[in-house]
Design a protein around this motif. Structure first.
Motif, mmCIF file in Angstrom:
data_model
loop_
_atom_site.group_PDB
_atom_site.id
_atom_site.type_symbol
_atom_site.label_atom_id
_atom_site.label_comp_id
_atom_site.label_asym_id
_atom_site.label_seq_id
_atom_site.Cartn_x
_atom_site.Cartn_y
_atom_site.Cartn_z
ATOM 1 N N ASP A 1 0.831 -1.204 0.000
ATOM 2 C CA ASP A 1 0.000 0.000 0.000
ATOM 3 C C ASP A 1 0.867 1.256 0.000
ATOM 4 O OD1 ASP A 1 -2.291 -1.552 0.047
ATOM 5 O OD2 ASP A 1 -2.695 -1.224 2.185
ATOM 6 N N ALA A 2 1.914 1.258 0.821
ATOM 7 C CA ALA A 2 2.799 2.425 0.909
ATOM 8 C C ALA A 2 3.539 2.651 -0.410
ATOM 9 C CB ALA A 2 3.791 2.253 2.061
ATOM 10 N N ILE A 3 3.948 1.584 -1.073
ATOM 11 C CA ILE A 3 4.620 1.719 -2.373
ATOM 12 C C ILE A 3 3.645 2.299 -3.396
ATOM 13 C CG2 ILE A 3 5.603 0.413 -4.306
ATOM 14 C CD1 ILE A 3 6.810 -1.490 -2.128
ATOM 15 N N ALA A 4 2.422 1.785 -3.413
ATOM 16 C CA ALA A 4 1.416 2.300 -4.349
ATOM 17 C C ALA A 4 1.142 3.775 -4.077
ATOM 18 C CB ALA A 4 0.129 1.481 -4.248
ATOM 19 N N ASP A 5 1.067 4.157 -2.807
ATOM 20 C CA ASP A 5 0.857 5.568 -2.453
ATOM 21 C C ASP A 5 2.019 6.430 -2.941
ATOM 22 O OD1 ASP A 5 -1.500 4.819 -1.218
ATOM 23 O OD2 ASP A 5 -0.713 5.024 0.834
ATOM 24 N N LEU A 6 3.235 5.934 -2.785
ATOM 25 C CA LEU A 6 4.406 6.676 -3.244
ATOM 26 C C LEU A 6 4.368 6.859 -4.763
ATOM 27 C CD1 LEU A 6 7.215 7.943 -2.739
ATOM 28 C CD2 LEU A 6 8.159 5.638 -3.044
ATOM 29 N N LEU A 7 4.028 5.815 -5.487
ATOM 30 C CA LEU A 7 3.935 5.933 -6.950
ATOM 31 C C LEU A 7 2.846 6.925 -7.345
ATOM 32 C CD1 LEU A 7 4.432 2.187 -7.968
ATOM 33 C CD2 LEU A 7 6.116 4.047 -8.069
ATOM 34 N N ASP A 8 1.737 6.925 -6.606
ATOM 35 C CA ASP A 8 0.678 7.915 -6.853
ATOM 36 C C ASP A 8 1.211 9.337 -6.652
ATOM 37 O OD1 ASP A 8 -1.251 5.981 -7.413
ATOM 38 O OD2 ASP A 8 -2.172 6.084 -5.414
ATOM 39 N N GLU A 9 1.984 9.529 -5.583
ATOM 40 C CA GLU A 9 2.553 10.854 -5.306
ATOM 41 C C GLU A 9 3.504 11.286 -6.413
ATOM 42 O OE1 GLU A 9 4.356 11.048 -1.405
ATOM 43 O OE2 GLU A 9 2.613 10.058 -0.512
ATOM 44 N N TRP A 10 4.358 10.371 -6.862
ATOM 45 C CA TRP A 10 5.290 10.709 -7.946
ATOM 46 C C TRP A 10 4.531 11.080 -9.219
ATOM 47 C CZ3 TRP A 10 9.798 6.601 -7.875
ATOM 48 C CH2 TRP A 10 10.583 6.811 -6.744
ATOM 49 N N GLU A 11 3.474 10.316 -9.521
ATOM 50 C CA GLU A 11 2.700 10.616 -10.726
ATOM 51 C C GLU A 11 1.999 11.962 -10.593
ATOM 52 O OE1 GLU A 11 -0.373 8.522 -13.838
ATOM 53 O OE2 GLU A 11 -0.285 7.730 -11.804
ATOM 54 N N ALA A 12 1.477 12.275 -9.417
ATOM 55 C CA ALA A 12 0.826 13.567 -9.203
ATOM 56 C C ALA A 12 1.829 14.708 -9.357
ATOM 57 C CB ALA A 12 0.168 13.616 -7.826
ATOM 58 N N LYS A 13 3.043 14.496 -8.905
ATOM 59 C CA LYS A 13 4.076 15.522 -8.971
ATOM 60 C C LYS A 13 4.584 15.732 -10.409
ATOM 61 C CE LYS A 13 7.371 16.439 -5.763
ATOM 62 N NZ LYS A 13 8.464 16.125 -4.836
ATOM 63 N N LEU A 14 4.742 14.630 -11.149
ATOM 64 C CA LEU A 14 5.323 14.707 -12.496
ATOM 65 C C LEU A 14 4.287 14.819 -13.605
ATOM 66 C CD1 LEU A 14 8.031 11.900 -12.190
ATOM 67 C CD2 LEU A 14 8.393 14.378 -12.085
ATOM 68 N N GLY A 15 3.078 14.399 -13.346
ATOM 69 C CA GLY A 15 2.087 14.263 -14.404
ATOM 70 C C GLY A 15 2.209 12.860 -14.996
ATOM 71 N N HIS A 16 1.095 12.373 -15.552
ATOM 72 C CA HIS A 16 1.060 10.986 -16.015
ATOM 73 C C HIS A 16 2.109 10.704 -17.087
ATOM 74 C CE1 HIS A 16 -0.385 7.008 -16.891
ATOM 75 N NE2 HIS A 16 -0.425 7.332 -18.181
#
Length: 152
Positions: A106-121
């Motif tokens: 769950d924490a890894i998925a949350d981190l990937l979500d944060e990176w995508e939000a920061k960089l854009g899809h």
């Protein structure tokens, strides 16, 4: 003039990712250290030999043995005889270990979500593709829903 940090940026990104996962999981598991998360970085560990885990984590068998012993002492896993080789032991997750594994996913998925939000899809997808090419670990961008529902 500052000294060049040739690998500094790569290491910083890894350290920040590891710290983010530990920050999310750690309060519920204060006995965990960043090194313990190394066991979970390549998917399910249930049924693996300590030597296999050491190879995947890029560490010595002795170091991995210490990590496994620590997690065993804290109730996250047990070592059982390997039916195919009575001299060998396989690592088995306990219910607490399975819960920890789910929390790490769950924490890894949350981190990937944060990176995508920061960089854009698009940029995040490009980053993932480039990292895959550099490491030889090519594959599609991970489905965060699948990561979260993975109950290995």
């Amino acid at each position: 003039m500052s000294t060049p940090r040739y690998f500094g940026l790569l290491r910083l990104a890894f350290d920040q990712a590891l710290a983010a996962v530990l920050a999310q999981v750690g309060p519920r598991h204060p006995e965990l250290r960043p090194a313990h998360l190394q066991l979970f970085r390549f998917g399910g560990i249930d049924g693996s030999h300590t030597a296999e885990l050491a190879v995947h984590a890029g560490m010595t068998k002795q170091s991995m043995h210490e990590l496994v012993t620590h997690l065993e002492r804290h109730g996250y896993l047990v070592r059982e005889a390997d039916p195919a080789d009575p001299r060998a032991k396989r690592v088995r997750l306990t219910p607490a270990g399975r819960k920890l594994e789910r929390q790490i996913h769950d924490a890894i998925a949350d981190l990937l979500d944060e990176w995508e939000a920061k960089l854009g899809h698009e940029r995040f997808e490009d980053l993932w593709t480039m990292l895959g090419e550099l490491t030889g670990q090519t594959g599609a961008l991970p489905d965060r829903t699948a990561i979260r529902s993975d109950n290995s």
